[in-house]
Design a protein around this motif. Sequence first.
Motif, mmCIF file in Angstrom:
data_model
loop_
_atom_site.group_PDB
_atom_site.id
_atom_site.type_symbol
_atom_site.label_atom_id
_atom_site.label_comp_id
_atom_site.label_asym_id
_atom_site.label_seq_id
_atom_site.Cartn_x
_atom_site.Cartn_y
_atom_site.Cartn_z
ATOM 1 N N CYS A 1 0.817 -1.217 0.000
ATOM 2 C CA CYS A 1 0.000 0.000 0.000
ATOM 3 C C CYS A 1 0.848 1.264 0.000
ATOM 4 N N ASN A 2 2.132 1.121 0.341
ATOM 5 C CA ASN A 2 3.017 2.271 0.490
ATOM 6 C C ASN A 2 2.473 3.253 1.521
ATOM 7 N N ALA A 3 1.877 2.687 2.564
ATOM 8 C CA ALA A 3 1.228 3.532 3.568
ATOM 9 C C ALA A 3 1.085 2.780 4.881
ATOM 10 N N GLN A 4 1.131 3.528 5.971
ATOM 11 C CA GLN A 4 0.788 3.012 7.294
ATOM 12 C C GLN A 4 -0.613 3.516 7.627
ATOM 13 N N THR A 5 -1.496 2.597 7.973
ATOM 14 C CA THR A 5 -2.913 2.946 8.116
ATOM 15 C C THR A 5 -3.454 2.750 9.530
ATOM 16 N N GLY A 6 -2.727 2.001 10.358
ATOM 17 C CA GLY A 6 -3.165 1.766 11.740
ATOM 18 C C GLY A 6 -2.104 2.263 12.696
ATOM 19 N N PRO A 7 -2.417 3.240 13.544
ATOM 20 C CA PRO A 7 -1.391 3.818 14.412
ATOM 21 C C PRO A 7 -0.943 2.876 15.523
ATOM 22 N N ILE A 8 0.319 3.028 15.931
ATOM 23 C CA ILE A 8 0.860 2.310 17.073
ATOM 24 C C ILE A 8 0.491 3.087 18.337
ATOM 25 N N PHE A 9 0.061 2.392 19.355
ATOM 26 C CA PHE A 9 -0.365 2.978 20.627
ATOM 27 C C PHE A 9 0.876 3.087 21.521
ATOM 28 N N LEU A 10 1.375 4.318 21.701
ATOM 29 C CA LEU A 10 2.541 4.568 22.539
ATOM 30 C C LEU A 10 2.141 5.318 23.810
ATOM 31 N N ALA A 11 2.947 5.195 24.840
ATOM 32 C CA ALA A 11 2.689 5.875 26.109
ATOM 33 C C ALA A 11 3.942 6.609 26.552
ATOM 34 N N TYR A 12 3.734 7.712 27.264
ATOM 35 C CA TYR A 12 4.870 8.459 27.804
ATOM 36 C C TYR A 12 4.563 8.891 29.232
ATOM 37 N N ARG A 13 5.627 9.187 29.968
ATOM 38 C CA ARG A 13 5.466 9.624 31.350
ATOM 39 C C ARG A 13 4.917 11.047 31.396
ATOM 40 N N GLN A 14 4.336 11.402 32.529
ATOM 41 C CA GLN A 14 3.684 12.707 32.665
ATOM 42 C C GLN A 14 4.590 13.847 32.209
ATOM 43 N N ILE B 1 5.819 1.223 23.954
ATOM 44 C CA ILE B 1 4.732 0.620 23.186
ATOM 45 C C ILE B 1 3.710 0.070 24.183
ATOM 46 N N ALA B 2 2.498 0.584 24.117
ATOM 47 C CA ALA B 2 1.427 0.050 24.950
ATOM 48 C C ALA B 2 0.709 -1.075 24.217
ATOM 49 N N ASP B 3 0.385 -0.836 22.956
ATOM 50 C CA ASP B 3 -0.322 -1.826 22.147
ATOM 51 C C ASP B 3 0.108 -1.658 20.696
ATOM 52 N N GLY B 4 0.182 -2.766 19.966
ATOM 53 C CA GLY B 4 0.558 -2.712 18.558
ATOM 54 C C GLY B 4 1.994 -3.112 18.288
ATOM 55 N N HIS B 5 2.519 -4.058 19.072
ATOM 56 C CA HIS B 5 3.904 -4.494 18.889
ATOM 57 C C HIS B 5 4.163 -5.041 17.483
ATOM 58 N N HIS B 6 3.214 -5.808 16.949
ATOM 59 C CA HIS B 6 3.432 -6.397 15.620
ATOM 60 C C HIS B 6 3.405 -5.330 14.529
ATOM 61 N N ARG B 7 2.469 -4.390 14.625
ATOM 62 C CA ARG B 7 2.414 -3.313 13.643
ATOM 63 C C ARG B 7 3.687 -2.479 13.691
ATOM 64 N N LEU C 1 10.417 -8.816 29.255
ATOM 65 C CA LEU C 1 9.163 -9.028 28.540
ATOM 66 C C LEU C 1 8.103 -9.511 29.507
ATOM 67 N N MET C 2 6.867 -9.073 29.288
ATOM 68 C CA MET C 2 5.749 -9.532 30.094
ATOM 69 C C MET C 2 5.283 -10.904 29.622
ATOM 70 N N PRO C 3 4.637 -11.667 30.500
ATOM 71 C CA PRO C 3 3.992 -12.896 30.043
ATOM 72 C C PRO C 3 2.911 -12.558 29.011
ATOM 73 N N PRO C 4 2.512 -13.522 28.191
ATOM 74 C CA PRO C 4 1.468 -13.245 27.194
ATOM 75 C C PRO C 4 0.163 -12.844 27.854
ATOM 76 N N LYS C 5 -0.583 -11.968 27.170
ATOM 77 C CA LYS C 5 -1.907 -11.540 27.603
ATOM 78 C C LYS C 5 -1.863 -10.907 28.994
ATOM 79 N N SER C 6 -0.950 -9.949 29.161
ATOM 80 C CA SER C 6 -0.827 -9.265 30.446
ATOM 81 C C SER C 6 -1.642 -7.982 30.508
ATOM 82 N N THR C 7 -1.895 -7.368 29.357
ATOM 83 C CA THR C 7 -2.587 -6.075 29.345
ATOM 84 C C THR C 7 -3.694 -6.062 28.299
ATOM 85 N N TRP C 8 -4.767 -5.349 28.624
ATOM 86 C CA TRP C 8 -5.859 -5.125 27.674
ATOM 87 C C TRP C 8 -6.204 -3.639 27.753
#
Length: 417
Positions: free
Chosen positions: A140-153, A207-213, A396-403
Amino acid sequence: MADIRMFRAVRPVPEKVEKIAALPYDVYNRREAAEIVKKNPDSFLAIDRAETSFDESVDTYDERVYIKAKELLDGRIAAGDYVTEDKPMYYIYALTMEGRTQHGFVACASIDDYEKQVIKKHENTRADKEQDRICHVDTCNAQTGPIFLAYRQCPKLREIMEKKTAADALYDWVSEDGVRHRVWQVADEESQQAVRKAFEKMEAVYIADGHHRCASAVRVGLKRREGLRDYTGEEEFNFFLSVLFPEEELCILDYNRVLKDLGGMGVEELLRKLEADFTVEKLICSKEGTSDIRRPAKKGEFSLYLDGSWYRLRAKPHCFSEDPVGNLDVSILQTRVLAPFFGIEDPKTDKRIDFVGGIRGLDELERRCGEDCRAAFALYPTDIRELFAVADAGRLMPPKSTWFEPKLRSGIFIHML
């Protein structure tokens, strides 16, 4: 120093954004995705999961699927469903769910920061899942789904957010699941410079969510660098689409476990064995009142649904440690219960265990135990600071640690490479 940049977005025209915006591609199986697209042909899921354009004789990962995704994306842009921003900028994306709002900066993050672990991960990725998105992004030559990142206050970023969100939003709609979505542009140069400088002062984002992306976007970028003449480092493929949220606004839900059998134990035997590491209390559940007694109230508490009854398990002091991974509730359950009593050494591959996201509620655990399972464990949610601690330790966290909820929508922002 985190390199978080503006980008020139391709985004939906306001009158179509509600129909276009879609939940992430991996939320659905193939049948569910096809049903969504049939109901709403404008859904971005038609592009994210382009196998919905074919019958099931065509494999999900067939080359034709990715070619179709590009055809659909290019066609919708040509048809006027999208506009291309006149200049690069940041955006603020707010999601409101059940009275709680989280605000994130939409931007592009650096693949070099990922490689240098300025962008930190907390889980492994699978090569087969990466390859799917690599093909999708590259074709697609494009990124269409954003990666969910987190930062400290960060007070400065909080100040900018509060100022910008006081104005009317560029987009404002409520999706079918009741989540309100709003977007604002950060178009003035003063604010843009302040945002960039604030992120530059950060030692890390997470990375909070979207490790594969994320891993897929990085691999596409690294591949495109190979043998490229006149490479500058400023090419768009060096950056990936992200939404960055402050830690104080994020909500992590519980990620619960259901077991297909009792590992040859009887009910009384299991309860007796649990007493070595937990205090065990049978709960008297009532439908009255607003609080749900079934739900663990703090770290180190677990709820067990077994043989039609609920039990509260409280981990004894010796179960806790200073280790950032071993001290997670999901790790305590794994090492103190699932492995020794049920023989579940690898929850990623063992067919006797399944995982139920907290968004489905505790009634879902009871339903599963009345249908195809014998026991269920409800957990207290992992804290975002625990996630940071694990990532900072390079672990690394165990699988399925966060939702995480609510989920970011795809198709609102497209980053062309």
